[in-house]
Motif scaffolding. Structure first.
Motif, short mmCIF file in Angstrom:
data_model
loop_
_atom_site.label_atom_id
_atom_site.label_comp_id
_atom_site.label_asym_id
_atom_site.label_seq_id
_atom_site.Cartn_x
_atom_site.Cartn_y
_atom_site.Cartn_z
N VAL A 1 -3.93 13.03 32.05
CA VAL A 1 -3.81 12.72 33.48
C VAL A 1 -2.73 11.66 33.70
N ALA A 2 -2.97 10.48 33.14
CA ALA A 2 -2.14 9.32 33.50
C ALA A 2 -0.77 9.37 32.84
N GLY A 3 -0.66 10.11 31.74
CA GLY A 3 0.61 10.13 31.03
C GLY A 3 1.51 11.29 31.41
N LYS A 4 0.94 12.32 32.07
CA LYS A 4 1.75 13.51 32.32
C LYS A 4 1.50 14.21 33.65
N ARG A 5 0.39 13.91 34.31
CA ARG A 5 0.02 14.74 35.47
C ARG A 5 -0.39 13.94 36.69
N MET A 6 0.03 12.70 36.77
CA MET A 6 -0.43 11.83 37.87
C MET A 6 0.76 11.37 38.70
N TYR A 7 0.64 11.47 40.00
CA TYR A 7 1.66 10.91 40.87
C TYR A 7 1.68 9.39 40.74
N ASN B 1 1.00 21.66 35.55
CA ASN B 1 1.59 21.49 34.22
C ASN B 1 2.06 20.05 34.04
N ASP B 2 2.26 19.68 32.79
CA ASP B 2 2.85 18.38 32.52
C ASP B 2 4.14 18.22 33.31
N TYR B 3 4.27 17.10 33.96
CA TYR B 3 5.50 16.69 34.67
C TYR B 3 5.79 17.51 35.92
N ASP B 4 4.88 18.37 36.33
CA ASP B 4 5.07 19.10 37.60
C ASP B 4 4.46 18.26 38.71
#
Lengths: 622, 622
Positions: B285-291, B307-310
């Motif tokens: 969540v916090a490393g790849k998928r959180m605004y 997805n990661d980084y989307d």
């Protein structure tokens, strides 16, 4: 103005660097592979009406349209290749099979015959019956024109006559119209092919009735306890009467098929209010709601148009069928009005967002055409980041079967005394007594030659695209001093065989920016050369193409990308920023450094033809 | 490590510039207006079980959860204001009403009692029964803690006992788990409140069983002829067992409630594999998928992680409930591990994407929290560009009823011998014999004072946020030379009343960039000051905020925006480009000129509190 008419696809031969190969791929690959897929999935056998509940391949409400489009493509292809006996025989067999499924009353729909007979005409909003009927009509007309045989055409006339007993303003008839528009334009073709005004009248009824109060879809919905809100009605362009519609709304393919049908009816009836509505809706599309590639539909939610200037690149939809439909709508408007701006948009959608939907090999497809793609791209439903051989809802592949054989006919129009070239694709055209040979490598090269093979007294008008900043022409070697008239170079004379008109359109690498209201493109540029939109792929540029910075002020060069021989690539300088994130999602107060690198851009429509790749169309700039 | 525990909300008093006003708005506005909306829409009367088919306000499957959250909020608010007799009386009446709807077997769900009794437990995938049960449990626990009365608690214990007869590994029971997770964390609260291990055991069963083969949802779906594919299962985090899940997937609120429940169970059972799964999922969540705002869920399609980084800004979802859930998950992880990074994320989500969901007045809400908004923004479903007073699916407003009264308790944790301050919001805390008064204007100011009111021998640990580049501390006026230990300033002593710890956290305006893999943010910067994300509104900057260029290298200043007194605004220089489009959608080879202008940025969470406005969070930069 006397409107223009299309030229029969068979009257145009192509040997240009873009269309000709696409038509051939359609013949050798798209059509055969679509036939195979239709067979495999039950879409052909369903016409035997032998399917029973519990069997595999439950016939879907839109299946008939898929196979109809393949049949239309086969007929159009047969017209281009009249000596292809194998194709003729195969098509004839399928036509017999389809006709055999027609019911005694003329009804011809496999789903509602074998799966759900008690619900015929009960859910027009959702169930595609009139849509499937329209595609069968288009196929029948193409078959008639290619073969001269009336059997398919007569069957569809019987179906259309039956539909006219079901729908109409008279008491006892359904005062309705299709939930998925298409039959309107198909009925116009049926009217043209048969000379029967009654089909045009039915098309007009569907258009005039649409969106009137009391609302048919609301009333129909109440019957089946479905409550349709204004968004549901707008998704079908049925929230208000079509002449009051000013914004392109709802499902983008439905919308563009409707608008095309409206233009067809307007041209045939001379209805100025309907043509005005078409103009307004066209401006809404092309002026506020269209991707640079000519793609339409900014969201997968309802596959729909959204708001003015809402054109996100990473969550785009831009369905292939919508781009093909926009080509047809623009073509109708170009023919109806003679105005160059419609032909400009036709060309823009054609070379970019329409052809991007199919691989060069003709057997891999995009349903949605995104403008930014990488590993992070959210894929679901019909959105894919790699081309697919087929879809459960396979409208796009089957649309290409019938779209590609028409490419030549999109280049030319005619009206009494005038032959008009909208797209100077190399090849030849014959119309009436005239025959013209076109040479050159348009759109990759701006030097175009028109050689008269068979002459006569007529006007030859050639579009000067609005993107072209400088052009010149010569007739039989002598510079033509006459300017373009409203976007067309118009030469009127008694043409002799051997006369030669040379046209030179200056092709430059252009830096394109979007209206600042398009926030998705703020600070970004796109590259175009003539009508062709270019894009960066990771196969040429390495991963992270969306993060490359492409300075707008630079000397772009032409070259070639590996694996795309003969296609001009755009080469230039870019900057790549260092990654200061240390693997974290966000980082503070570190300024990335920049290193110089080169970039290679290829035509957008050709992306993903050389393996899996990232894509960036709007490029970060400075 | 001995885990930390939360501090009772009633043990924390607030007078800081952010939380205190929010809690008061909740008391005076959010709770009363939510009660009124629940009454108006039938969500209260439904508990009389008098609804019959054909009456208005058909009870929905999630209604019980809405009113349960309001009741939980009322109970928490009563704990903060124990002398509020009117509140106590009103709550007591509602509790009696809810209890009266309980069935003889313990079942307590209005929809499946009055609307659809034959389908109890038949569609766990969709129908929210266990979700509603969990929220009632949370409300009952809060009521018990606020009043000491066991009547609500006992009723929910009866319901939980009944649920344990329906679900479990034993033959004849449903080997299932909720389609909308929540009951897991609620059962842990019930276990804590009652001391009954059986509720923890049931929570653990739901977690351990989830996603195992054969898949419960697939089997259940077959019963009702629904075919669930892997995406449907992943939307409910049930595609694989939870300990094998490495990516945060599916419906973001469901996911974060599940992870919170997993952390609760892991803490109470000491299950290292479960805590490891929580760590992995938190990192996803916090490393790849959180605004940046702490928002989760990149698409409205399934209200889901993608997805990661989307992380698109204009088509974000970032549901308010998801941000509140992330706060709870992060808080559990901070307590379970003592690691500062979890508290950092809790703070980030709290001050930004959670509080942005509710107006300063407490009665207007965002369901989805977009990061870019203008007239073009595509709104549908729960996405709005202006705050709304209520939603048909009103999870977010009712979540705030219970979230805001917990703000104080989120600031502090404790374990034997240690009092830990994660967020130094001004106010006071009492725990055991200790009482500490906190002064200052955090997060708007970095000078914080901790004054011991009632002392004792304990460790006071204070978080040094990871965003803080420079800090200092003094004890009773003498500089403290000791550094921070793993993110916390830790002072262990026999504290006397009057002892004073002064902490100075340097607060600077920070330029934030995203990992280059986040293509939506490429070339853009965001501004943060401490934990607060700033954004541009058109009410301060005029229309077109997404097109302003904000140079990263400049001397940002602090000031005030009109209508937001007492809130530091960030002021600086920007560039505005000329519009060269001439009203067209795209234009070629014209370079916009740039003029200098100023900008004002305000905290993201406060946007749309001063009328309709555009929003830009990630800013075009140079």
């Amino acid at each position: 103005m006397k409107p223009f008419s299309p030229i029969d696809p068979a009257a145009v031969k192509l040997n240009d660097p873009v269309f000709a190969g696409r038509v051939e791929a359609c013949r050798t690959s798209t059509i055969p592979s679509s036939v195979a897929k239709c067979r495999e999935t039950g879409r052909i056998d369903v016409f035997r009406l032998a399917w029973k509940e519990g069997m595999p391949n439950r016939p879907h409400i839109f299946w008939d349209s898929d196979f109809a489009k393949v049949l239309e493509g086969m007929a159009l292809m047969l017209a281009l290749n009249p000596d292809d006996q194998a194709l003729a025989g195969e098509l004839d067999g399928y036509v017999d099979l389809v006709i055999s499924a027609q019911q005694p009353d003329g009804y011809l729909n496999t789903h509602f015959t074998v799966v759900d007979p008690e619900n015929r005409w009960k859910n027009i909003y959702d169930c595609h019956e009139l849509y499937c009927a329209g595609h069968l009509m288009e196929a029948a007309v193409a078959h008639f024109r290619a073969t001269g045989s009336r059997k398919f055409l007569d069957a569809l006339c019987r179906y259309a006559d039956y539909i006219a007993t079901v729908f109409g303003s008279e008491p006892g008839k359904i005062h309705g119209y299709p939930g998925h528009e298409e039959i309107e334009l198909a009925l116009c073709k049926l009217a043209d092919a048969t000379g029967e005004a009654k089909y045009l009248k039915l098309a007009r009824y569907f258009i005039d009735e649409r969106g009137k109060q009391p609302n048919f879809f609301e009333l129909e919905g109440q019957q089946r306890h479905a409550s349709l809100n204004v968004d549901s009605l707008a998704n079908r362009q049925a929230h208000i009467p079509v002449r009051e519609q000013t914004d392109a709304v709802g499902h983008s393919v439905r919308a563009l098929y409707l608008y095309t049908g409206m233009a067809d009816v307007a041209m045939r009836t001379g209805d100025p209010s309907l043509l005005d509505a078409c103009r307004t809706l066209f401006d809404s599309v092309a002026g506020k709601r269209m991707y640079l590639i000519g793609g339409c539909g900014s969201t997968p939610v309802g596959e729909a148009f959204t708001n003015d200037y809402d054109l996100p690149n990473d969550t785009a939809y831009a369905e292939s069928c919508a781009a093909m439909a926009l080509v047809q709508f623009a073509r109708r408007m170009a023919d109806a009005t003679g105005e160059v701006r419609y032909a400009d948009v036709m060309e823009q959608a054609l070379y970019n967002g329409a052809l991007s939907g199919i691989s060069l090999g003709g057997d891999r497809f995009f349903y949605a055409n995104l403008l930014t793609v990488d590993d992070a791209t959210f894929t679901f439903g019909h959105i894919h980041t790699e081309r697919q051989p087929w879809f459960d809802c396979s409208c796009c592949p089957t649309s290409f079967c019938r779209f590609l054989p028409q490419l030549g006919s999109l280049a030319w129009s005619r009206r009494p005394g005038e032959l008009r070239c909208n797209i100077p694709a190399a090849g030849s055209v014959t119309s009436g007594g005239a025959a013209v040979k076109v040479s050159g490598r348009y759109p990759y090269d701006g030097e175009i030659g028109f050689e008269i093979i068979s002459g006569g007294n007529f006007v030859l008008s050639v579009r000067i695209p609005s993107w072209c900043r400088s052009w010149s022409a010569a007739l039989n070697g002598k510079p033509l001093e006459t300017g373009a008239k409203e976007g067309y170079l118009t030469v009127s004379r008694d043409w002799k065989a051997g006369d030669r008109l040379e046209l030179r359109l200056e092709l430059t690498v252009d830096v394109v920016r979007a209206n600042p209201k398009v926030t998705a493109d703020a600070g970004k540029i796109a590259l175009m050369r003539g009508p062709v939109v270019y894009a960066l792929e990771s196969v040429d540029n390495g991963p992270g193409v969306s993060t490359l910075i492409v300075p707008a002020e630079q000397a772009f060069r032409l070259g070639e990308a590996e694996g795309l021989a003969g296609v001009p690539a755009i080469l230039g300088e870019a900057l790549r920023e260092s990654d200061e994130s240390e693997g974290r999602l966000y980082f503070r107060n570190r300024t990335p450094s920049r290193t110089r690198t080169g970039f290679i851009a290829v035509p957008y429509a050709l992306w993903q033809n050389r393996g899996k790749s990232e894509l960036a169309t709007w490029l970060r700039s400075n």
